[in-house]
Design a protein around this motif. Structure first.
Motif, PDB file in Angstrom:
ATOM      1  N   GLU A   1      -6.548  12.412   8.348  1.00  0.00           N
ATOM      2  CA  GLU A   1      -6.257  13.601   9.152  1.00  0.00           C
ATOM      3  C   GLU A   1      -7.007  14.831   8.620  1.00  0.00           C
ATOM      4  O   GLU A   1      -7.455  15.681   9.375  1.00  0.00           O
TER       5      GLU A   1
ATOM      6  N   ALA B   1       0.881  -1.178   0.000  1.00  0.00           N
ATOM      7  CA  ALA B   1       0.000   0.000   0.000  1.00  0.00           C
ATOM      8  C   ALA B   1       0.912   1.220   0.000  1.00  0.00           C
ATOM      9  O   ALA B   1       1.542   1.515  -1.019  1.00  0.00           O
ATOM     10  N   GLY B   2       1.049   1.916   1.122  1.00  0.00           N
ATOM     11  CA  GLY B   2       1.936   3.085   1.152  1.00  0.00           C
ATOM     12  C   GLY B   2       3.408   2.719   1.125  1.00  0.00           C
ATOM     13  O   GLY B   2       4.263   3.550   0.834  1.00  0.00           O
TER      14      GLY B   2
ATOM     15  N   TYR C   1      -2.917  11.044   5.764  1.00  0.00           N
ATOM     16  CA  TYR C   1      -3.273  12.443   5.482  1.00  0.00           C
ATOM     17  C   TYR C   1      -4.737  12.564   5.066  1.00  0.00           C
ATOM     18  O   TYR C   1      -5.427  13.513   5.461  1.00  0.00           O
ATOM     19  N   ASP C   2      -5.225  11.623   4.263  1.00  0.00           N
ATOM     20  CA  ASP C   2      -6.653  11.658   3.895  1.00  0.00           C
ATOM     21  C   ASP C   2      -7.520  11.646   5.151  1.00  0.00           C
ATOM     22  O   ASP C   2      -8.515  12.362   5.246  1.00  0.00           O
TER      23      ASP C   2
ATOM     24  N   ARG D   1      -2.540   0.730  -4.126  1.00  0.00           N
ATOM     25  CA  ARG D   1      -2.805   2.144  -4.429  1.00  0.00           C
ATOM     26  C   ARG D   1      -3.225   2.348  -5.877  1.00  0.00           C
ATOM     27  O   ARG D   1      -3.756   3.396  -6.232  1.00  0.00           O
TER      28      ARG D   1
ATOM     29  N   LYS E   1       2.250  16.060  -3.294  1.00  0.00           N
ATOM     30  CA  LYS E   1       2.478  15.648  -1.901  1.00  0.00           C
ATOM     31  C   LYS E   1       3.953  15.367  -1.641  1.00  0.00           C
ATOM     32  O   LYS E   1       4.604  14.693  -2.442  1.00  0.00           O
ATOM     33  N   ALA E   2       4.456  15.866  -0.511  1.00  0.00           N
ATOM     34  CA  ALA E   2       5.847  15.621  -0.140  1.00  0.00           C
ATOM     35  C   ALA E   2       5.999  14.159   0.276  1.00  0.00           C
ATOM     36  O   ALA E   2       5.243  13.665   1.109  1.00  0.00           O
ATOM     37  N   ILE E   3       6.957  13.483  -0.313  1.00  0.00           N
ATOM     38  CA  ILE E   3       7.198  12.074   0.032  1.00  0.00           C
ATOM     39  C   ILE E   3       8.711  11.836   0.104  1.00  0.00           C
ATOM     40  O   ILE E   3       9.494  12.618  -0.423  1.00  0.00           O
ATOM     41  N   LYS E   4       9.081  10.731   0.766  1.00  0.00           N
ATOM     42  CA  LYS E   4      10.496  10.383   0.862  1.00  0.00           C
ATOM     43  C   LYS E   4      10.831   9.450  -0.298  1.00  0.00           C
ATOM     44  O   LYS E   4      10.354   8.317  -0.350  1.00  0.00           O
TER      45      LYS E   4
ATOM     46  N   GLN F   1       5.600  13.302   5.489  1.00  0.00           N
ATOM     47  CA  GLN F   1       5.868  12.454   4.327  1.00  0.00           C
ATOM     48  C   GLN F   1       5.297  11.057   4.541  1.00  0.00           C
ATOM     49  O   GLN F   1       4.761  10.448   3.602  1.00  0.00           O
ATOM     50  N   VAL F   2       5.414  10.547   5.759  1.00  0.00           N
ATOM     51  CA  VAL F   2       4.865   9.216   6.065  1.00  0.00           C
ATOM     52  C   VAL F   2       3.332   9.249   5.984  1.00  0.00           C
ATOM     53  O   VAL F   2       2.704   8.347   5.443  1.00  0.00           O
ATOM     54  N   ARG F   3       2.744  10.337   6.483  1.00  0.00           N
ATOM     55  CA  ARG F   3       1.273  10.427   6.439  1.00  0.00           C
ATOM     56  C   ARG F   3       0.757  10.606   5.017  1.00  0.00           C
ATOM     57  O   ARG F   3      -0.367  10.218   4.718  1.00  0.00           O
ATOM     58  N   ASN F   4       1.561  11.195   4.145  1.00  0.00           N
ATOM     59  CA  ASN F   4       1.133  11.337   2.750  1.00  0.00           C
ATOM     60  C   ASN F   4       1.070   9.996   2.038  1.00  0.00           C
ATOM     61  O   ASN F   4       0.305   9.827   1.093  1.00  0.00           O
ATOM     62  N   MET F   5       1.884   9.045   2.435  1.00  0.00           N
ATOM     63  CA  MET F   5       1.950   7.749   1.741  1.00  0.00           C
ATOM     64  C   MET F   5       1.273   6.621   2.509  1.00  0.00           C
ATOM     65  O   MET F   5       0.576   5.797   1.930  1.00  0.00           O
TER      66      MET F   5
ATOM     67  N   SER G   1      -5.044   7.422   2.909  1.00  0.00           N
ATOM     68  CA  SER G   1      -3.754   7.692   3.564  1.00  0.00           C
ATOM     69  C   SER G   1      -4.004   8.325   4.928  1.00  0.00           C
ATOM     70  O   SER G   1      -5.096   8.811   5.220  1.00  0.00           O
TER      71      SER G   1
END
Ligand SMILES: Cc1cc2nc3c(=O)[nH]c(=O)nc-3n(C[C@H](O)[C@H](O)[C@H](O)COP(=O)(O)OP(=O)(O)OC[C@H]3O[C@@H](n4cnc5c(N)ncnc54)[C@H](O)[C@@H]3O)c2cc1C
Ligand code: FES
Ligand code: FES
Lengths: 284, 154
Positions: A79, A29-30, A76-77, A52, B54-57, A102-106, A74
């Motif tokens: 939150e 997934a992320g 972020y979705d 995804r 979106k900011a990602i690593k 960045q972790v919450r975005n993915m 995600s």
């Protein structure tokens, strides 16, 4: 750090994904837990199926008086969801406390729950919310409640070939207050201990209390002794303190380089008390 | 596996192994070395890029997962020789010393203002939790984000 070789499929439909999973492929997934493990070669799946790629699996919606969250929503979705902020603020508060931007975005709710890291944040909230998980395999679908879903560290009720498709949480009325309080491990943000409280008051008395605890032991659990101690109480500081003191009762606490078992138990009591006080103060 | 990604408005196609990390695609295939590999373990944020806004690593994503995506790296911020306001603010406020963390800091800082044009100091620090700087002590970075926010509000 390079992962072992694998095959990758972006499926076009859930059916295609389930079919591949039934023949031994692993979902991604992320990737926020799986990729670090693959880079360290703690995991070496031969075939990854990218959930995804399924565009209609990240929904957040209300139906039949409950809230339904698709597996690939995600952090972020969650939150940033106006619907959840209004109808299930415990979940938005918990999502916002995970890792970093960045972790919450993915990272996804399905991935976090399926991974069942003993220090993950969502499981505490989902225990307190008595969430239900829709597990789907190629041939069948079943619904499992949070208490039965989290089995042990990194172990859930998911069977090989099944995916967690949806998380279902209830909508509480205005007499309910919630709060998530955690002590974060400073480097990663994971919970050394995290406590989610959900309490309802009726005519000045606590009529209902749910406490979900993560980080303390191998699996997120409900602190039922504390819950029972709160019911019927008028929520004085002494009532809260004596209920919070029971939060780690009968629990085999984890010990690692971040915190000893005794310190974790202490943190659990402190954070249970904070979560309860904050939850009560939020009752409209 | 054949993939095409857009980076800073330019399209890049390449046959890649599924295990190729996005950061390696950005640095080695596209030759854009502004994005730095720091920890390789998802903790430092030096490799932060923007993926579909979106900011990602980029050290924690396989390039194949980004198939078809629109990516912006630090090289994509300045236009016609003019720095992006966030870059300008980092310069003016001394938001860097050695500069290693800076590309990631700038990409993460832009995400903060995209979502919240007038963040408080706490919100800025919360937004930078995924980025590590071993030099500045963060204060000047926070000042830079504040300055960029104030500048954009003018
Ligand atoms: C730097 C960093 C900090 C973090 N901090 C925190 C934190 O503070 N709190 C916290 O809770 N978490 C934290 N995490 C973990 C993060 O929340 C992950 O996003 C989450 O644990 C996994 O979700 P994912 O979507 O990335 O799953 P993936 O990494 O893609 O998958 C994880 C596992 O779940 C399986 N899986 C994924 N989706 C499904 C599904 N729908 N059905 C069945 N199986 C599935 C995969 O096969 C894999 O085994 C952090 C991660 C990083 C890298
Ligand atoms: S190099 Fe990606 S987070 Fe450090
Ligand atoms: S300026 Fe050197 S690491 Fe941040």
């Amino acid at each position: 750090m390079i992962a072992q070789k694998f095959e990758y499929t972006a499926p076009k439909s859930l059916d295609e994904a389930l079919h591949l999973l039934a023949s031994g492929a692993k979902p991604i997934a992320g990737g926020m837990s799986l990729i670090p493990m693959m880079k360290l070669r703690l995991a070496a799946p031969e075939h990854l199926v990218d959930l995804r790629a399924l565009k209609d699996l990240s929904y957040i919606r209300e139906a039949g008086g409950q809230l339904h969250i698709g597996a690939t929503a995600s952090h972020y979705d969650v939150e940033s969801s106006a619907l959840l902020r209004q109808k299930c603020p415990l979940l938005t508060e918990t999502a916002a406390a995970i890792g970093d931007v960045q972790v919450r975005n993915m990272g996804t709710i399905g991935g976090s729950v399926a991974h069942a890291d003993p220090a993950a944040d969502y499981p505490a909230a989902l225990q307190a919310l008595e969430a239900k998980f829709v597990l789907q395999g190629a041939k069948s679908e079943r619904v499992v409640g949070a208490t039965d879903f989290f089995v042990d560290a990194f172990t859930t009720a998911l069977e090989p070939g099944e995916i967690l498709r949806e998380v279902i949480v209830p909508i509480d009325d205005a007499r309910t207050g919630t709060s998530y309080q955690k002590m974060a491990q400073p480097a990663s943000g994971f919970a050394i201990v995290g406590v989610a409280a959900r309490v309802r008051q009726n005519a000045g008395k606590i009529s209902f209390a749910r406490l979900g605890i993560t980080g303390l032991s191998n699996r997120a659990y409900r602190a039922s002794a504390s819950e029972k101690a709160l019911e019927g109480k008028s929520s004085t500081p002494a009532d809260i303190q004596s209920a919070a003191a029971l939060v780690a009762q009968g629990i085999d606490a984890n010990s690692d380089l971040h915190a000893s078992a005794d310190y974790r138990r202490h943190l659990a009591v402190v954070h249970a008390s904070r979560a309860l006080k904050t939850a009560l103060s939020r009752i409209a | 596996m054949d993939i095409t990604l857009t980076i800073n408005g330019k399209s890049y196609s390449q046959d890649v192994e599924p295990r190729l990390l996005l950061i390696h695609f950005v640095r080695d295939v596209a030759g854009l070395t502004g994005t730095h590999m720091g920890c390789e373990t998802s903790l430092c944020g030096a490799c932060t890029v923007e993926l579909n806004g979106k900011a990602i690593k980029s050290c924690t994503m396989f390039a194949v997962q980004a198939k078809g995506a629109d990516i912006v790296t630090v090289e994509g911020l300045a236009s016609d020789g003019k720095l992006d306001p966030m870059q300008e603010a980092f310069w003016n406020e001394h938001g860097l010393q050695c500069g290693f963390c800076t590309p990631g800091m700038i990409m993460a800082s832009k995400q903060i203002l995209d979502r919240n044009p007038a963040p408080t100091e706490d919100e800025i620090r919360h937004g930078l939790e995924g980025n590590v700087c071993r030099c500045t002590g963060y204060q000047h970075i926070v000042n830079a984000v504040k300055a960029a926010a104030a500048g954009a509000g003018k």
